[in-house]
Design a protein around this motif. Structure first.
Motif, PDB file in Angstrom:
ATOM      1  N   ARG A  60       0.845  -1.191   0.000  1.00 38.62           N
ATOM      2  CA  ARG A  60       0.000   0.000   0.000  1.00 38.62           C
ATOM      3  C   ARG A  60       0.881   1.242   0.000  1.00 38.62           C
ATOM      4  O   ARG A  60       1.824   1.323   0.775  1.00 38.62           O
ATOM      5  CB  ARG A  60      -0.927   0.017   1.223  1.00 38.62           C
ATOM      6  CG  ARG A  60      -2.063  -0.995   1.129  1.00 38.62           C
ATOM      7  CD  ARG A  60      -2.781  -1.136   2.445  1.00 38.62           C
ATOM      8  NE  ARG A  60      -3.954  -1.993   2.320  1.00 38.62           N
ATOM      9  CZ  ARG A  60      -3.933  -3.311   2.311  1.00 38.62           C
ATOM     10  NH1 ARG A  60      -2.774  -3.940   2.408  1.00 38.62           N
ATOM     11  NH2 ARG A  60      -5.057  -4.004   2.206  1.00 38.62           N
ATOM     12  N   GLY A  61       0.549   2.177  -0.848  1.00 42.17           N
ATOM     13  CA  GLY A  61       1.250   3.463  -0.889  1.00 42.17           C
ATOM     14  C   GLY A  61       0.472   4.493  -0.096  1.00 42.17           C
ATOM     15  O   GLY A  61       0.116   4.255   1.051  1.00 42.17           O
ATOM     16  N   TYR A  62       0.199   5.618  -0.708  1.00 47.79           N
ATOM     17  CA  TYR A  62      -0.583   6.637  -0.008  1.00 47.79           C
ATOM     18  C   TYR A  62      -1.940   6.079   0.383  1.00 47.79           C
ATOM     19  O   TYR A  62      -2.666   5.514  -0.447  1.00 47.79           O
ATOM     20  CB  TYR A  62      -0.804   7.858  -0.899  1.00 47.79           C
ATOM     21  CG  TYR A  62       0.440   8.662  -1.201  1.00 47.79           C
ATOM     22  CD1 TYR A  62       1.207   9.211  -0.185  1.00 47.79           C
ATOM     23  CD2 TYR A  62       0.831   8.882  -2.515  1.00 47.79           C
ATOM     24  CE1 TYR A  62       2.351   9.947  -0.457  1.00 47.79           C
ATOM     25  CE2 TYR A  62       1.980   9.627  -2.809  1.00 47.79           C
ATOM     26  CZ  TYR A  62       2.732  10.157  -1.770  1.00 47.79           C
ATOM     27  OH  TYR A  62       3.847  10.887  -2.047  1.00 47.79           O
TER      28      TYR A  62
ATOM     29  N   GLU B 254      -6.374  10.197   3.439  1.00 49.26           N
ATOM     30  CA  GLU B 254      -5.922  11.165   4.461  1.00 49.26           C
ATOM     31  C   GLU B 254      -6.741  11.069   5.740  1.00 49.26           C
ATOM     32  O   GLU B 254      -6.229  11.332   6.832  1.00 49.26           O
ATOM     33  CB  GLU B 254      -6.006  12.590   3.893  1.00 49.26           C
ATOM     34  CG  GLU B 254      -4.994  12.915   2.816  1.00 49.26           C
ATOM     35  CD  GLU B 254      -5.477  12.549   1.417  1.00 49.26           C
ATOM     36  OE1 GLU B 254      -4.788  12.917   0.446  1.00 49.26           O
ATOM     37  OE2 GLU B 254      -6.546  11.899   1.303  1.00 49.26           O
TER      38      GLU B 254
ATOM     39  N   CYS C 224      -6.453  16.910   3.585  1.00 49.00           N
ATOM     40  CA  CYS C 224      -6.065  16.471   2.249  1.00 49.00           C
ATOM     41  C   CYS C 224      -4.943  17.329   1.679  1.00 49.00           C
ATOM     42  O   CYS C 224      -4.157  16.867   0.841  1.00 49.00           O
ATOM     43  CB  CYS C 224      -7.275  16.517   1.314  1.00 49.00           C
ATOM     44  SG  CYS C 224      -8.513  15.239   1.662  1.00 49.00           S
TER      45      CYS C 224
ATOM     46  N   ASN D  27      -0.619  13.571   4.824  1.00 48.24           N
ATOM     47  CA  ASN D  27      -0.654  12.423   3.926  1.00 48.24           C
ATOM     48  C   ASN D  27      -1.208  11.159   4.571  1.00 48.24           C
ATOM     49  O   ASN D  27      -1.107  10.073   4.015  1.00 48.24           O
ATOM     50  CB  ASN D  27       0.753  12.127   3.381  1.00 48.24           C
ATOM     51  CG  ASN D  27       0.985  12.756   2.024  1.00 48.24           C
ATOM     52  OD1 ASN D  27       0.031  13.085   1.322  1.00 48.24           O
ATOM     53  ND2 ASN D  27       2.230  12.946   1.652  1.00 48.24           N
TER      54      ASN D  27
ATOM     55  N   SER E 138       0.367   6.033   8.843  1.00 46.55           N
ATOM     56  CA  SER E 138       0.871   4.861   8.132  1.00 46.55           C
ATOM     57  C   SER E 138      -0.080   3.670   8.261  1.00 46.55           C
ATOM     58  O   SER E 138      -0.780   3.497   9.267  1.00 46.55           O
ATOM     59  CB  SER E 138       2.251   4.465   8.664  1.00 46.55           C
ATOM     60  OG  SER E 138       2.144   3.767   9.893  1.00 46.55           O
ATOM     61  N   TYR E 139      -0.087   2.858   7.236  1.00 43.96           N
ATOM     62  CA  TYR E 139      -0.911   1.648   7.219  1.00 43.96           C
ATOM     63  C   TYR E 139      -0.558   0.733   8.387  1.00 43.96           C
ATOM     64  O   TYR E 139      -1.449   0.184   9.060  1.00 43.96           O
ATOM     65  CB  TYR E 139      -0.716   0.923   5.894  1.00 43.96           C
ATOM     66  CG  TYR E 139      -1.394  -0.432   5.819  1.00 43.96           C
ATOM     67  CD1 TYR E 139      -2.779  -0.518   5.704  1.00 43.96           C
ATOM     68  CD2 TYR E 139      -0.649  -1.611   5.862  1.00 43.96           C
ATOM     69  CE1 TYR E 139      -3.407  -1.753   5.637  1.00 43.96           C
ATOM     70  CE2 TYR E 139      -1.263  -2.845   5.792  1.00 43.96           C
ATOM     71  CZ  TYR E 139      -2.650  -2.915   5.679  1.00 43.96           C
ATOM     72  OH  TYR E 139      -3.277  -4.137   5.620  1.00 43.96           O
TER      73      TYR E 139
END
Length: 410
Positions: free
Chosen positions: A70-72, A75, A288, A292, A295-296
């Motif tokens: 997973r990236g971004y 938000e 937004c 960012n 974190s996941y």
């Protein structure tokens, strides 16, 4: 020519805990062999619980694969954590929120400091006194607090919460307050607020079109079932209050960084023309643009504390710290100190003896017992004459600190 934001220059000296660290480090230089025990800064000492560690390992493994990477992220946070929050923290208390009223953050400190960006700089703020320094400092940075004179800001309404008024702040009289900061269980005093008293603040906010910024970072430590854990337990709060939560002290996330903010769709503020602006959409727009997302891995870790195993393990850690709080409270009282808090919060608020100033007692305790506390005056004018002890040490170090204090008081 690049010019500085001069409001930052109005910040007073160092951050409180930086001042404490500076004095402790100076002591260490002069006494390099001294064994110092810190009961000052509220950082935790117990490791993350097994359920959290397992979830983090699993999340890291996911990120190591093409399918699981997973990236971004969103938000406002992943839905899996937002749903867990609604299901566990609010619905059991009869509080019904929508998922898009939950915003995942990287700790309550960030959002409590940043939320004031949405508000006009002419708003008149009110704070309970003593109070967590970030509330005022973040408003100083935008130029909202006026001039600093005799330990106070001219455009801040200080509402004393001391032993003399039973740690119950009085509703402001005279000029109405536009933005009210409340923190319960309170940092630094460790005291709590009843539903009856909290209802008075909500009624005041609704009557005066004020906004309440409610910091509930320590709600997990409440033992008394009659004490509210959320401001939304009180009718009308959805129209006037934003609430901040943190997993830092609840589950030891001071190094993981995760929490959440509740911004109900009903709460709004006005333009000069009288138009009502919903804060929910405004905060989403702000996040937004400037955030960012958490974190996941951190969010999966937070989700794990809501599992049956996670709940049990987190509660064991909370009980561990509250055992320290009970020992601190009972021992300090037994040697003659006047103490508050420690029953529904991990902080002990102690009156200094014989009229000593907060910093004088801090230095006496440091040099006499090699124990660190936090000077109360660093939390505001009404904190003078008090110091704060935290319950976040280990049992062994807390007991050793208390033995030193008892010997020092003989």
């Amino acid at each position: 020519m690049a010019l500085v934001n001069t409001h930052f220059l109005n910040l007073q000296n160092n951050y409180l805990f930086a001042d404490v660290a500076k004095k402790v480090n100076a002591f260490k230089v002069m006494h390099p062999k001294a064994d110092i025990i810190s009961l000052g800064i509220g950082d935790v000492t117990q490791p993350l619980c097994p359920a959290v560690i397992e979830a983090m390992h699993k999340a890291v493994d996911e990120m190591s694969t093409a399918d699981g990477f997973r990236g971004y992220g969103p938000e406002q946070g992943y839905d899996f954590l937002r749903e867990a929050i609604l299901k566990n923290d609010f619905r059991p208390r009869g509080i019904h929120l929508d998922i898009d009223e939950v915003f995942i953050n990287d700790g309550a400190k960030s959002d409590t400091g940043n939320f004031q960006e949405l508000l006009h700089w002419d708003n008149f703020i009110g704070v309970t006194d003593p109070i967590y320094p970030v509330y005022i400092d973040s408003n100083v940075m935008i130029g909202r607090c006026g001039i600093y004179q005799d330990g106070r800001w001219t455009n801040v309404r200080y509402m004393p919460t001391t032993a003399e008024n039973g740690f119950v702040p009085e509703i402001p009289q005279g000029r109405p307050v536009d933005v009210i900061y409340l923190c319960y269980p309170n940092n630094p005093t460790g005291t709590v607020i009843t539903k009856q008293e909290l209802r008075k603040w909500i009624n005041y906010a609704l009557k005066n079109d004020a906004l309440i910024l409610y910091d509930a970072a320590y709600q997990a430590y409440i033992r008394d079932p009659e004490i509210p854990r959320s401001i939304y337990e009180i009718r009308g709060a959805r129209k006037c209050a934003v609430e901040f939560h943190s997993y830092s002290k609840t589950a030891g996330f001071t190094g993981i960084r995760c929490g959440y903010t509740i911004v109900p769709k009903e709460v709004s503020v006005a333009t000069f023309e009288g138009e009502r602006i919903p804060l929910n959409q405004l905060w989403l727009r702000r996040q937004c643009t400037k955030f960012n997302g958490t974190s996941y891995v951190s969010q999966r870790a937070a989700e794990a504390i809501y599992t049956p195993e996670g709940k049990r393990q987190v509660q064991q850690t909370i009980d561990y710290y509250m055992e320290n709080a009970s020992r601190l409270l009972n021992t300090l009282r037994s040697v003659g100190y006047e103490c508050y808090g420690g029953e529904n919060a991990p902080y002990i608020w102690m009156r200094t003896p014989d009229g000593m100033t907060s910093w004088s007692f801090f230095e006496s305790l440091l040099y006499g017992a090699n124990v660190v506390c936090t000077p109360g005056v660093g939390f505001g004018p009404s904190g003078e004459g008090y110091v704060r002890f935290t319950a976040f040490g280990t049992h062994e170090r807390t007991l050793e600190a208390l033995e030193r204090i008892k010997r020092w008081n003989r």
